[in-house]
Design an enzyme around this catalytic site. Structure first.
Site, PDB file in Angstrom:
ATOM      1  N   ASP A 188      59.836  15.213  17.855  1.00 37.59           N
ATOM      2  CA  ASP A 188      61.055  15.975  18.181  1.00 37.59           C
ATOM      3  C   ASP A 188      61.752  16.393  16.879  1.00 37.59           C
ATOM      4  O   ASP A 188      61.164  17.121  16.084  1.00 37.59           O
ATOM      5  CB  ASP A 188      61.923  15.120  19.113  1.00 37.59           C
ATOM      6  CG  ASP A 188      62.939  15.936  19.883  1.00 37.59           C
ATOM      7  OD1 ASP A 188      63.374  16.971  19.375  1.00 37.59           O
ATOM      8  OD2 ASP A 188      63.331  15.530  20.999  1.00 37.59           O
ATOM      9  N   ARG A 218      66.104  29.614  25.687  1.00 40.12           N
ATOM     10  CA  ARG A 218      67.295  29.108  24.994  1.00 40.12           C
ATOM     11  C   ARG A 218      66.888  28.615  23.616  1.00 40.12           C
ATOM     12  O   ARG A 218      65.737  28.300  23.361  1.00 40.12           O
ATOM     13  CB  ARG A 218      67.924  27.958  25.777  1.00 40.12           C
ATOM     14  CG  ARG A 218      67.061  26.684  25.814  1.00 40.12           C
ATOM     15  CD  ARG A 218      67.910  25.472  26.149  1.00 40.12           C
ATOM     16  NE  ARG A 218      67.167  24.248  26.349  1.00 40.12           N
ATOM     17  CZ  ARG A 218      66.930  23.329  25.405  1.00 40.12           C
ATOM     18  NH1 ARG A 218      67.322  23.546  24.156  1.00 40.12           N
ATOM     19  NH2 ARG A 218      66.290  22.215  25.692  1.00 40.12           N
ATOM     20  N   GLU A 232      71.397  15.631  19.933  1.00 31.93           N
ATOM     21  CA  GLU A 232      70.477  16.346  19.033  1.00 31.93           C
ATOM     22  C   GLU A 232      71.194  16.839  17.783  1.00 31.93           C
ATOM     23  O   GLU A 232      72.418  16.791  17.694  1.00 31.93           O
ATOM     24  CB  GLU A 232      69.879  17.565  19.748  1.00 31.93           C
ATOM     25  CG  GLU A 232      68.518  17.327  20.357  1.00 31.93           C
ATOM     26  CD  GLU A 232      67.401  17.389  19.318  1.00 31.93           C
ATOM     27  OE1 GLU A 232      67.668  17.734  18.151  1.00 31.93           O
ATOM     28  OE2 GLU A 232      66.260  17.056  19.679  1.00 31.93           O
TER      29      GLU A 232
END
Ligand SMILES: O=C(O)[C@H](O)[C@@H](O)[C@H](O)[C@H](O)CO
Ligand SMILES: [Zn+2]
EC number: 3.1.1.17
Length: 327
Positions: free
Chosen positions: A232, A129, A46
């Site tokens: 995403d 998170r 990522e």
């Protein structure tokens, strides 16, 4: 216009055939190449960021708890492990990096491979998170949170928020009720902030005030189609078009946020494409991260490159250099 000769339109190519123009998706005349450049696999690769001064690619492996930096010249990767899941890492103008790890913003000393806390968020949500993050054109680090996933895209809903860390180390909460805080970027004129909450299956826009870092006037700019998977990470190009990595869609799509239409699709040899950034010479290559976490043995056997990082060349567009955290 002779028969069979392509007519260049702004973003697409039209072919004249049987008395009509057929518009194909994307500039099919250019030679687009997709290659796997980083073989070292990430559970959830990522947050890629191109660092021009060193010609390196910085990225995270969220579930692998790792910040990594890859040098295309030497093909070497340097890494640092993190204690908690790390959602994003960004360059810092005073040196080193800042990461969004667990529920804290932390400064990273890359030489020593150590970190120190700058600020905490979501202290009332121990199961949260940080996920994706990026620095705005004025040096503020925006990053959002989410609940821990039970498996990919399965988690307690609406637990996340979007935050920004300012140069004086204060933190601003922009909104809450986020499912999976994900891709973000700013328009080239700095007047629009684009944002993805993955489980909304859309790309949204806000008016952006670059002086204060505040956002308002939330609206939808693009709704994903079924086969495109889950939106995403994303990045913007110099023409103000958005490149969205589609998780479980095995592709990146180029979106025109002005018209709400898809201009181009580039497929990759893995399903779990997670994020993208421009890099390389003049920011003309698109780097795309991917994940292998959540795949069963059968799909892993079919997609041996799951978790690798890919480079797409020949797109004919350029990206915008990343910003560094100002604090
Ligand atoms: O890469 C990320 O941003 C998340 O951390 C991942 O967990 C996936 O996006 C998610 O599973 C798909 O919705
Ligand atoms: Zn993401």
């Amino acid at each position: 216009m002779p028969r069979g000769r392509p007519l260049q339109l702004s973003a697409n190519i039209a072919y004249y055939k049987d008395g009509q123009y057929t518009v194909c998706e994307g500039p099919v005349m250019s030679s687009i190449k997709v290659e796997c450049v980083i073989n070292e696999k990430s559970a959830i690769g990522e947050g890629p960021v191109w660092e021009e001064k060193d010609g390196t690619l910085l990225y995270v492996d969220i579930a692998g708890r790792r910040v990594s930096r890859w040098n295309p010249e030497t093909k070497q990767t340097q890494s640092m492990t993190t204690e908690k899941l790390v959602g994003a890492v960004v360059p810092r103008s005073s040196g080193g990096y800042v990461m969004a790890e667990g529920t804290r913003f932390a400064a990273v000393d890359w030489g020593k491979k150590t970190s120190t806390t700058i600020a905490h968020v979501d202290s009332d949500k121990p199961n949260n998170r940080f996920n994706d993050g990026k620095v705005d054109p004025a040096g503020r680090f925006f990053a959002g949170t989410m609940a821990m996933e039970v498996r990919p895209a399965v988690l307690e809903r609406e637990q996340g928020s979007l935050y920004s860390l300012h140069s004086d180390h204060t933190v601003v909460k922009h909104f809450d009720q986020v499912d999976i805080s994900n891709g973000l970027d700013w328009s080239p004129d700095h007047r629009i902030f684009y944002y993805i909450d993955s489980l909304s299956y859309k790309v949204e826009a806000f008016d952006y005030d670059i002086q204060t870092g505040s956002i308002c006037n939330r609206r939808k700019v693009y709704g994903l189609e079924k086969d495109e998977g889950i939106p995403d990470g994303m990045c913007i190009d110099t023409q103000g078009k958005l490149w969205v990595a589609c998780y479980s869609g095995g592709r990146v799509v180029r979106i025109d946020p002005q018209t709400g239409t898809r201009m181009q699709t580039v497929k990759l040899p893995v399903d779990k494409t997670t994020s993208c950034c421009f890099g390389g010479k003049e920011y003309s290559d698109l780097y795309v991260t991917s994940a292998y976490q959540g795949m069963d043995q059968a799909s892993l056997a079919k997609q041996p490159q799951a978790g690798c990082i890919f480079r797409i060349t020949g797109l004919g567009v350029k990206g915008i250099p990343p910003n560094a955290f100002a604090g």
